[in-house]
Scaffold this motif. Sequence first.
Motif, mmCIF file in Angstrom:
data_model
loop_
_atom_site.group_PDB
_atom_site.id
_atom_site.type_symbol
_atom_site.label_atom_id
_atom_site.label_comp_id
_atom_site.label_asym_id
_atom_site.label_seq_id
_atom_site.Cartn_x
_atom_site.Cartn_y
_atom_site.Cartn_z
ATOM 1 N N UNK A 20 2.998 33.595 13.993
ATOM 2 C CA UNK A 20 3.326 34.505 15.814
ATOM 3 C C UNK A 20 2.860 32.799 16.416
ATOM 4 N N UNK A 21 1.763 32.679 16.205
ATOM 5 C CA UNK A 21 0.991 31.161 17.114
ATOM 6 C C UNK A 21 2.217 29.689 16.370
ATOM 7 N N UNK A 22 3.271 29.372 15.541
ATOM 8 C CA UNK A 22 4.326 29.051 15.224
ATOM 9 C C UNK A 22 5.289 29.008 16.000
ATOM 10 N N UNK A 33 5.186 21.456 28.601
ATOM 11 C CA UNK A 33 4.629 19.910 28.238
ATOM 12 C C UNK A 33 2.671 20.749 28.188
ATOM 13 N N UNK A 34 2.587 21.020 27.083
ATOM 14 C CA UNK A 34 1.527 21.446 26.975
ATOM 15 C C UNK A 34 0.109 21.057 27.461
ATOM 16 N N UNK A 35 -1.008 21.445 28.152
ATOM 17 C CA UNK A 35 -1.661 20.933 28.619
ATOM 18 C C UNK A 35 -2.506 21.525 28.085
ATOM 19 N N UNK A 36 -2.911 22.915 27.269
ATOM 20 C CA UNK A 36 -4.422 22.954 26.749
ATOM 21 C C UNK A 36 -3.767 24.339 25.815
ATOM 22 N N UNK A 37 -4.340 24.312 24.438
ATOM 23 C CA UNK A 37 -4.077 24.776 23.808
ATOM 24 C C UNK A 37 -5.574 25.653 22.669
ATOM 25 N N UNK A 38 -5.730 26.842 22.304
ATOM 26 C CA UNK A 38 -6.815 27.219 20.999
ATOM 27 C C UNK A 38 -5.977 28.727 20.652
ATOM 28 N N UNK A 39 -5.864 27.243 18.512
ATOM 29 C CA UNK A 39 -5.332 28.688 18.535
ATOM 30 C C UNK A 39 -6.355 29.900 18.046
ATOM 31 N N UNK A 40 -7.718 29.327 17.536
ATOM 32 C CA UNK A 40 -9.200 30.372 17.749
ATOM 33 C C UNK A 40 -8.522 31.348 18.556
ATOM 34 N N UNK A 41 -8.198 30.856 20.179
ATOM 35 C CA UNK A 41 -8.591 31.845 21.238
ATOM 36 C C UNK A 41 -7.647 32.659 21.520
ATOM 37 N N UNK A 66 -6.100 37.694 18.697
ATOM 38 C CA UNK A 66 -6.446 36.279 17.765
ATOM 39 C C UNK A 66 -7.119 35.337 16.472
ATOM 40 N N UNK A 67 -6.722 34.532 16.158
ATOM 41 C CA UNK A 67 -7.485 33.758 15.140
ATOM 42 C C UNK A 67 -7.201 34.840 13.852
ATOM 43 N N UNK A 68 -7.233 36.052 13.988
ATOM 44 C CA UNK A 68 -7.163 36.664 12.545
ATOM 45 C C UNK A 68 -5.922 37.059 12.017
ATOM 46 N N UNK A 73 0.318 42.823 17.017
ATOM 47 C CA UNK A 73 0.015 41.893 18.048
ATOM 48 C C UNK A 73 0.535 41.543 19.651
ATOM 49 N N UNK A 74 -0.174 41.562 20.509
ATOM 50 C CA UNK A 74 0.285 41.603 21.751
ATOM 51 C C UNK A 74 0.058 39.759 22.067
ATOM 52 N N UNK A 75 1.939 40.120 23.205
ATOM 53 C CA UNK A 75 2.034 38.531 23.670
ATOM 54 C C UNK A 75 2.066 38.767 25.214
ATOM 55 N N UNK A 76 1.202 37.726 25.280
ATOM 56 C CA UNK A 76 1.292 37.981 27.078
ATOM 57 C C UNK A 76 1.669 37.057 27.809
ATOM 58 N N UNK A 77 2.770 36.637 28.344
ATOM 59 C CA UNK A 77 3.355 35.244 29.191
ATOM 60 C C UNK A 77 2.926 35.689 29.882
#
Length: 201
Positions: A20-22, A33-41, A66-68, A73-77
Amino acid sequence: MPPATGNTQFTVTARSYDEVWTAAIRSVTRSLTIIDESKIAGRIRAKSNAGLMSGDDVVGVFISPAGRNASSYTIEVQNLMRSRGLISGPGPDWTRNIVASIKAELANMAPSGPVSVKDSLSPSEEILTMPAPDGPRPTGPIKSGELSAQVEQLARQSGCVPIGRAKLIAKTPGVETYQTSCQNSQQALFKCEMRQCRRLD
């Protein structure tokens, strides 16, 4: 934080958190352009490259849990707007575009198999009993845990009708892993952290 101008959310099942993250990262970086990312969060924020006389679209993608690994999963954009002057006209519908791209990325990935026992255990967990393979329920005493009843109830809610007690197979302070045998001869895994249980496969 800029004000939200729109958001869309959808649910993904039968995928690992890494998949999902990928898919989310690929979809965002394709146009933004990514300005902030956190895979754990489970958080990605990115912006468009707007001109001086237009606004900057700031898009947020949030994945929960997140992170597990989880059963779904719920993905919100969220489509956010950070003004840089006069808006020259309506820009791209980033929310719809990102959602469509994430769904396409996931659809193009090979099907994900069920979560294995090895992947479900953390390095600090002590294995109490060897997990049973899929098939008929083994004979002999079953080591139940304090949360076996809660796990059995959760199993029924997720479509697994338990045969006998939920078996405690590994534990560490605050975390326990259970396995249940279902009537369809399958096995289901559950992780309980701070007495909150969830299905893994």
